[in-house]
Scaffold this active site. Structure first.
Site, PDB file in Angstrom:
ATOM      1  N   ARG A   1      56.938  54.865 -29.616  1.00 40.95           N
ATOM      2  CA  ARG A   1      56.538  54.469 -30.958  1.00 40.95           C
ATOM      3  C   ARG A   1      55.252  53.666 -30.894  1.00 40.95           C
ATOM      4  NH1 ARG A   1      60.383  53.716 -34.809  1.00 40.95           N
ATOM      5  NH2 ARG A   1      61.522  55.255 -33.589  1.00 40.95           N
TER       6      ARG A   1
ATOM      7  N   SER B   1      60.101  57.228 -38.169  1.00 35.56           N
ATOM      8  CA  SER B   1      61.404  56.774 -38.660  1.00 35.56           C
ATOM      9  C   SER B   1      61.245  55.910 -39.907  1.00 35.56           C
ATOM     10  CB  SER B   1      62.143  56.041 -37.546  1.00 35.56           C
ATOM     11  OG  SER B   1      63.459  55.737 -37.921  1.00 35.56           O
ATOM     12  N   HIS B   2      61.765  54.677 -39.856  1.00 34.21           N
ATOM     13  CA  HIS B   2      61.748  53.790 -41.017  1.00 34.21           C
ATOM     14  C   HIS B   2      60.551  52.844 -41.009  1.00 34.21           C
ATOM     15  CE1 HIS B   2      63.514  51.636 -37.676  1.00 34.21           C
ATOM     16  NE2 HIS B   2      63.231  50.509 -38.279  1.00 34.21           N
TER      17      HIS B   2
ATOM     18  N   LYS C   1      60.878  61.097 -30.683  1.00 33.65           N
ATOM     19  CA  LYS C   1      62.266  61.037 -30.238  1.00 33.65           C
ATOM     20  C   LYS C   1      62.507  62.294 -29.414  1.00 33.65           C
ATOM     21  CE  LYS C   1      63.858  58.319 -34.201  1.00 33.65           C
ATOM     22  NZ  LYS C   1      64.758  58.254 -35.386  1.00 33.65           N
TER      23      LYS C   1
ATOM     24  N   ASP D   1      66.420  57.099 -44.561  1.00 30.43           N
ATOM     25  CA  ASP D   1      65.177  56.535 -44.057  1.00 30.43           C
ATOM     26  C   ASP D   1      64.115  57.629 -43.941  1.00 30.43           C
ATOM     27  OD1 ASP D   1      66.232  57.913 -41.893  1.00 30.43           O
ATOM     28  OD2 ASP D   1      65.560  56.434 -40.414  1.00 30.43           O
TER      29      ASP D   1
ATOM     30  N   ASP E   1      62.971  59.598 -41.679  1.00 31.98           N
ATOM     31  CA  ASP E   1      63.221  60.884 -41.008  1.00 31.98           C
ATOM     32  C   ASP E   1      64.638  61.384 -41.182  1.00 31.98           C
ATOM     33  OD1 ASP E   1      64.300  58.899 -39.354  1.00 31.98           O
ATOM     34  OD2 ASP E   1      63.938  60.040 -37.527  1.00 31.98           O
TER      35      ASP E   1
ATOM     36  N   ASP F   1      67.720  60.242 -40.433  1.00 29.39           N
ATOM     37  CA  ASP F   1      68.847  60.069 -39.514  1.00 29.39           C
ATOM     38  C   ASP F   1      69.653  58.799 -39.813  1.00 29.39           C
ATOM     39  OD1 ASP F   1      67.055  58.172 -38.631  1.00 29.39           O
ATOM     40  OD2 ASP F   1      66.870  58.960 -36.598  1.00 29.39           O
ATOM     41  N   ARG F   2      69.291  58.072 -40.884  1.00 32.31           N
ATOM     42  CA  ARG F   2      70.016  56.860 -41.262  1.00 32.31           C
ATOM     43  C   ARG F   2      70.463  56.959 -42.716  1.00 32.31           C
ATOM     44  NH1 ARG F   2      65.963  52.175 -39.603  1.00 32.31           N
ATOM     45  NH2 ARG F   2      67.539  50.957 -40.691  1.00 32.31           N
TER      46      ARG F   2
ATOM     47  N   GLU G   1      75.947  52.458 -36.112  1.00 29.14           N
ATOM     48  CA  GLU G   1      75.129  51.266 -35.974  1.00 29.14           C
ATOM     49  C   GLU G   1      74.951  50.606 -37.331  1.00 29.14           C
ATOM     50  OE1 GLU G   1      71.732  51.467 -32.923  1.00 29.14           O
ATOM     51  OE2 GLU G   1      71.741  53.461 -33.825  1.00 29.14           O
TER      52      GLU G   1
ATOM     53  N   SER H   1      72.329  49.660 -38.538  1.00 29.14           N
ATOM     54  CA  SER H   1      71.095  50.171 -39.138  1.00 29.14           C
ATOM     55  C   SER H   1      71.336  51.409 -39.996  1.00 29.14           C
ATOM     56  CB  SER H   1      70.081  50.503 -38.049  1.00 29.14           C
ATOM     57  OG  SER H   1      70.612  51.468 -37.154  1.00 29.14           O
TER      58      SER H   1
ATOM     59  N   HIS I   1      72.733  54.435 -38.610  1.00 30.84           N
ATOM     60  CA  HIS I   1      72.912  55.634 -37.791  1.00 30.84           C
ATOM     61  C   HIS I   1      74.408  55.889 -37.605  1.00 30.84           C
ATOM     62  CE1 HIS I   1      68.755  56.210 -36.230  1.00 30.84           C
ATOM     63  NE2 HIS I   1      68.655  54.912 -36.454  1.00 30.84           N
TER      64      HIS I   1
END
Length: 830
Positions: free
Chosen positions: A385, A473-474, A483, A609, A611, A613-614, A692, A694, A696
């Site tokens: 990142r 991501s976020h 990733k 988010d 992308d 995934d959350r 998680e 977050s 996920h």
């Protein structure tokens, strides 16, 4: 005068070539048609075999349920229960039941079973708990030291006056004599090395499938619970009995495990598409056939046969001797007949040009890149990142692609799926990433702009096994990153560092030939796969806030496909994120979603988010349901079908979560934050579910084990729609305390890890339990606090939770004092 044209003499040199070409084209189309007929035949055959197996297994389970009812209603067994002789009742449970063994009957408080832990094993305990909790017989497949077997468990009922728990006699130590002690030879339900290790995180039972049966005497009070072990052949014989070839695949599956497989196991990855559920159980029979692509130009079997016939006729015409052609031409000239059609050459030229079955693009020679400086700091704990234009640019992306391709070369891997989120820097970075992969000779499948879960899905669906998601991501718009999954393993830690080392040490593989590039669109495949797995029982009105992230196109399609009424909010993809930051873990970013849900009187609001995934969730009454509470709901659902399953959660989750997991018969395990670290721990422990704070969520049960906010939203709607309460009532009823969201504080010197190391070394919290799995988590009797370093941005992440407002403020005060003692200038928003 003869009309000018191509004479037989002119055709003579082309005749052999034309004959061969026409014959080859005819054979090609005929072969394609035959292959498609074979594929149809295989599919029909495997569907029949699958359905036969399902029916046989269902009938066998129904028969075992009847036998269990018969045994429990045996007057002699009922008399033993009435006398409180549970040991004898357990022995009688298996008498006259062919193949049944290890009969056990216990009191419903299961005090004896709990007292035997860990020696007695967790698997038997959670199975018995499931029978009591659901108040009906259940059936599941369990693996122990002797192998796999089918187990049945059921509550035992008697009139209260005769067999109440108070009437059951106890041994001298206060426990009731049971078959587990009266019959020393009885095997435990689950015997695993982990179950006998006090330090073990929990059981390793292999899933569960509940099989309902009408309880005996519903007006009676349950006085005991019984379990019995049966040969696995009770369910596997149905699969073994069907006749299939070696070129197809058939398997009996429970949760994510294959109990038995037949045929070509290389097809196992695609078998869920043809899976069929065994009625009244959580077992399913999965099936697959070889992937046969369509005919040339997408033509079906009959069209291929027709074109093959046409070319065969043309070839036969060309085979006519030249003398016949001259004679026919002379006759036409003598009678001055006009030409009746095109020449053979003209006919061939009029045919459609040949095109490849899939769009494969020619790759230009790789350019010679100028030396590129690599910032070591962008190689983080669980992905890469950086800030575009500072630590990340096209040159860096190409070197990263080359390093990934070199790693794949060493592992013998060829195919890799790539995609990108909606950030403005995405197209340039993907192009450069692909250039690096092609230098290493890899075959790249570019699926374009796509959420990260769709890219992960592509690695499975396209059987590549490797993928790269180019995403920030976020994080803010100027961030981007990678990733990476290679050979089914998400790279993290040392594996990420190794990519940097390859670049820094110039250990990059340069293929003798450039790789190849293919473009694919698999979004509809994903929609079909999710909707085939999840369909909600009643329509729910849902507002989706994608925050202008890349999930804005796919998420509404998926939730609509499973039966929800969807209203999109900020679902147009815009890499500038003009409305709010695409991070659902920050409550401020959910304000507009809460308002829209209230305005539309929707059942639920979900947020994703950047992308996809959350997942974030808000209720109709404006409550933000934190992901650790959602994980309680997901865990309870998964554990209904998988008693004893491992459930993993990260250090930021509430302290109430492990108790909830234990109460539903699961085995909780706290682990480090980070999607790749969580996935690695799931593989290590064979966990069915992880989550998680977050947002996920990782479902291994019924899915692939990667973090997928869109699929998690579908599973959430499935659970909520199946309950009679409103979604808000169900979600608000989840255990809760007084907790903060994630608090992000700028790290001193932009180095959060160094600060956390200092804090861990200096911290002192007498009377509390300290955990340094990831940062410092301090658990008090009435709450907990956490300080850890973010692995994606230069910030400290804090969270606090208390049983009451007073406890929360006290814990925050203790942390504030010690944090400021280390760094007086630290800006703390609490």
């Amino acid at each position: 005068m003869a009309r000018p044209g191509i004479s037989a003499e002119h055709l003579r040199p082309l005749r052999p070539v034309t004959i061969v070409a026409g014959a080859l084209v005819a054979i090609w189309f005929a072969w394609s048609g035959w292959q498609q007929h074979q594929d149809d035949s295989r599919r029909e055959g495997i569907a029949v075999a699958r359905d036969d197996a399902v029916n046989t297994i269902a009938a066998s389970l129904a028969n075992e349920r009847k036998l269990l009812d018969r045994q429990l209603s045996n007057p002699e067994l009922q008399a033993a229960l009435a006398a409180g002789d549970l040991g004898r009742a357990g022995n009688l449970l298996t008498q006259g039941w062919p193949g049944a063994k290890s009969g056990v009957v216990l009191r419903p408080d299961l005090e004896l079973a709990y007292g035997e832990l860990p020696k007695g094993g967790y698997g038997r305990l959670v199975a018995l708990e499931a029978a009591i909790a659901h108040d009906k017989p259940v059936a599941w497949i369990v693996r122990d030291s002797s192998g796999d077997h089918l187990s049945l468990a059921a509550p035992v009922r008697m009139p209260v006056a005769v067999g109440s728990p108070a009437a059951l006699p106890a041994a001298a130590d206060g426990t009731v004599v049971a078959a587990s002690t009266a019959a020393p030879g009885a095997a435990p339900v689950v015997a695993d090395p982990a179950a006998t290790d006090p330090a073990s995180p929990g059981p390793t039972a292999t899933g569960a499938g509940a099989v309902a049966s009408a309880p005996t005497e519903p007006e009676a009070t349950p006085t005991a619970v019984a379990t019995v072990q049966l040969p696995l052949s009770r369910v596997t014989d149905g699969l073994n009995a069907v006749d299939i070839g070696d070129d197809v695949y058939l398997a009996l599956r429970q949760s994510s495990a294959s109990v038995i497989e037949r045929g070509d196991t290389a097809l196992s990855g695609a078998a869920e598409a043809l899976a069929a559920k065994v009625p009244d159980s959580d077992l399913r029979v999965a099936a697959a056939v070889p992937d046969v692509s369509g005919g040339p130009f997408g033509l079906g079997a009959y069209a291929c046969y027709g074109i093959a016939f046409l070319f065969a006729m043309l070839t036969l015409v060309t085979l006519r001797p030249p003398s016949q052609l001259r004679r026919a031409g002379a006759e036409r000239e003598e009678h001055h007949e006009p030409s009746s059609g095109q020449t053979l050459t003209e006919s061939l030229q009029a045919l459609p040009p040949e095109v490849p079955a899939a769009p494969v693009y020619e790759v230009k020679e790789a350019r010679t890149a100028a030396p590129v400086a690599i910032d070591r700091s962008i190689f983080r704990a669980y992905d890469i990142r950086g800030v575009v234009g500072q630590s990340l640019d096209a040159g860096v992306a190409e070197l990263i692609g080359h390093a990934i391709g070199s790693l794949m070369h060493e592992k013998g891997l060829q195919d890799i799926v790539v995609g990108r989120d909606g950030r403005l820097s995405g197209p340039v970075l993907v192009e450069s990433l692909i250039a690096g992969l092609l230098k290493a000779g890899r075959h790249v499948i570019d699926i374009g702009q796509a959420p990260t879960p769709l890219i992960y899905f592509g690695a499975y669906h396209l059987r590549a096994g490797s993928c790269v998601s180019v995403t920030g991501s976020h994080n803010p718009p100027d961030y981007n990153g990678f990733k990476i999954v290679v050979g089914g393993e998400t790279l993290s830690g040392d594996a990420i560092v190794d990519l940097y080392s390859r670049i820094a040490e110039d250990r990059l593989y340069l293929a003798s030939m450039q790789g190849s590039l293919e473009m694919r669109d698999i979004a509809e495949d994903y929609v079909q796969r999710v909707s085939a797995d999840v369909q909600i029982d009643r329509p729910l009105k849902v507002v989706i806030d994608a925050g202008n992230g890349v999930a804005g196109d796919l998420a509404p399609r998926v939730l609509a496909a499973i039966g929800a009424e969807v209203t999109p909010l900020y679902c147009d993809v815009d890499g500038n994120f003009p409305n709010h930051h695409p991070d659902p873990s920050d409550p401020h970013n959910l304000t507009d979603l809460i308002r829209m849900v209230e305005r539309l009187d929707a059942d639920l609001g979900v947020a994703f988010d950047g992308d996809g995934d959350r997942l974030g969730v808000v209720t109709r009454d404006g409550q933000n349901i934190f992901p650790d509470r959602l994980l309680m709901l997901f865990a309870a659902d998964v554990l209904e079908r998988n008693p004893g399953a491992m459930i993993i959660y990260d250090v930021k989750c509430t302290g109430r979560l492990p108790g909830q997991i234990l109460r539903h018969g699961g085995s909780p395990l706290m682990w480090k934050t980070g999607h790749s670290l969580i996935k690695a721990k799931m593989r290590e422990t064979d966990a069915e579910l992880a989550g998680e704070m977050s947002g996920h969520f990782f479902f291994k049960e019924r899915w692939y084990g990667f973090d997928d906010g869109i699929y998690a939203a579908a599973r959430l709607l499935e659970i909520l729609a199946a309950r009679p309460q409103s979604p808000s009532e169900t979600l608000n009823a989840l255990p809760d305390g007084v907790a903060t969201a994630e608090i992000k504080v700028a790290a001193p010197g932009d180095d959060p890890h160094a600060f956390v190391d200092r804090f861990v070394a200096a911290a002192s919290f007498p009377g509390a339990r300290l955990s340094t799995i990831d940062g410092l988590r301090v658990d008090f009797p009435d709450g907990w606090g956490l300080v850890r370093a973010s692995n994606t941005t230069p910030v400290l992440v804090l969270r606090f939770d208390g049983d009451s407002r007073e406890a929360l403020l006290r814990i925050q005060d203790e942390f504030r004092g010690q944090l400021l003692a280390i760094e007086p200038g630290l800006s703390l928003p609490f």
